[in-house]
Enzyme design. Structure first.
Site, PDB file in Angstrom:
ATOM      1  N   VAL A  11     -22.005  71.270 -15.215  1.00  0.00           N
ATOM      2  CA  VAL A  11     -22.356  69.845 -15.303  1.00  0.00           C
ATOM      3  C   VAL A  11     -22.214  69.448 -16.762  1.00  0.00           C
ATOM      4  O   VAL A  11     -22.247  70.290 -17.649  1.00  0.00           O
ATOM      5  CB  VAL A  11     -23.786  69.549 -14.773  1.00  0.00           C
ATOM      6  CG1 VAL A  11     -23.842  69.736 -13.268  1.00  0.00           C
ATOM      7  CG2 VAL A  11     -24.828  70.392 -15.470  1.00  0.00           C
ATOM      8  N   SER A  12     -22.051  68.141 -16.997  1.00  0.00           N
ATOM      9  CA  SER A  12     -21.703  67.678 -18.345  1.00  0.00           C
ATOM     10  C   SER A  12     -22.868  67.621 -19.318  1.00  0.00           C
ATOM     11  O   SER A  12     -22.673  67.696 -20.513  1.00  0.00           O
ATOM     12  CB  SER A  12     -21.061  66.284 -18.258  1.00  0.00           C
ATOM     13  OG  SER A  12     -19.908  66.356 -17.474  1.00  0.00           O
ATOM     14  N   SER A  13     -24.092  67.450 -18.815  1.00  0.00           N
ATOM     15  CA  SER A  13     -25.207  67.292 -19.745  1.00  0.00           C
ATOM     16  C   SER A  13     -26.450  68.004 -19.242  1.00  0.00           C
ATOM     17  O   SER A  13     -26.541  68.378 -18.078  1.00  0.00           O
ATOM     18  CB  SER A  13     -25.526  65.807 -19.953  1.00  0.00           C
ATOM     19  OG  SER A  13     -26.107  65.295 -18.779  1.00  0.00           O
ATOM     20  N   GLN A  16     -28.328  66.655 -16.142  1.00  0.00           N
ATOM     21  CA  GLN A  16     -27.765  66.817 -14.806  1.00  0.00           C
ATOM     22  C   GLN A  16     -28.130  68.192 -14.252  1.00  0.00           C
ATOM     23  O   GLN A  16     -28.486  69.091 -15.001  1.00  0.00           O
ATOM     24  CB  GLN A  16     -26.241  66.705 -14.860  1.00  0.00           C
ATOM     25  CG  GLN A  16     -25.742  65.340 -15.282  1.00  0.00           C
ATOM     26  CD  GLN A  16     -24.246  65.344 -15.438  1.00  0.00           C
ATOM     27  OE1 GLN A  16     -23.698  66.051 -16.257  1.00  0.00           O
ATOM     28  NE2 GLN A  16     -23.576  64.557 -14.631  1.00  0.00           N
TER      29      GLN A  16
END
Length: 197
Positions: A11-13, A16
């Site tokens: 996931v990007s961050s 998340q």
């Protein structure tokens, strides 16, 4: 040396989580006979330098991995050059790549062609998004708009996972109001996301 299937989840961050990707990956894993090892990252797709990925790459290079499985190709990365060089390396090392949502399998000629097309699309999407953001910021500044006003930590971001949920709900025919409520975003934001597809 015994090999394993590597399932990679990103996931990007840090805000998340991996939940949207896990059900499909777990179903796929349950149908396999070979040992499976999970690798997870919370990091941007703009760089290939991530802890989980670095461990997986090391295991690929030492011959411990038979295939790499991802939920969607953009979970690996968002630059065409990074993805295509990865595809080449996997082929040289005879490691297959499977992307569940893209229906991709690098062991086939059609799969290899599709992988390179999808890599280019991922980069294009990333560049268009950056250009759109820059244009939006420039326009807002020209109109004298300022950012801020809400309490720190309350701003809701349109994450990759939210975009996936929005697309899925729209495909199922859900009304915009229901989608906005489900993902915690405004209706104009939902319309904006849907205009990108």
């Amino acid at each position: 040396m015994s090999k394993h299937i590597a399932i990679y989840v990103r996931v990007s961050s840090k805000t998340q989580d991996h939940r949207s990707q896990l059900p499909d990956l777990e179903r796929w894993a349950d149908s396999q006979d070979e040992p499976i090892k999970w690798y997870k990252d919370k990091a941007s797709g703009k760089t290939m330098n991530r802890p989980g990925w670095n461990e997986l790459e090391s295991n690929i290079r030492s011959g411990k991995v038979s295939q790499v499985v991802v939920w969607r190709l953009d979970r690996l990365g968002r630059t065409a050059s990074g993805l295509t060089s990865l595809f080449d390396e996997l082929q040289i090392r005879k490691v297959n790549l499977v992307s569940i949502k893209d229906g991709l399998d690098l062991s086939t000629a059609a799969g290899r062609l599709m992988a390179n097309v999808l890599a280019s699309v991922a980069q294009y999407d990333n560049e268009v998004r950056s250009e759109r953001q820059a244009a939006g910021i420039a326009k807002a500044k020209a109109q004298g708009k300022k950012w801020g006003g809400s309490k720190k930590g309350t701003r809701t971001k349109v994450t990759d996972d939210r975009i996936e949920i929005i697309r899925h709900m729209k495909e199922k025919g859900k009304p915009i109001t229901a989608i906005a409520k489900a993902v915690g975003l405004s209706r104009p934001t939902i319309y904006g996301v849907l205009e990108q597809f």
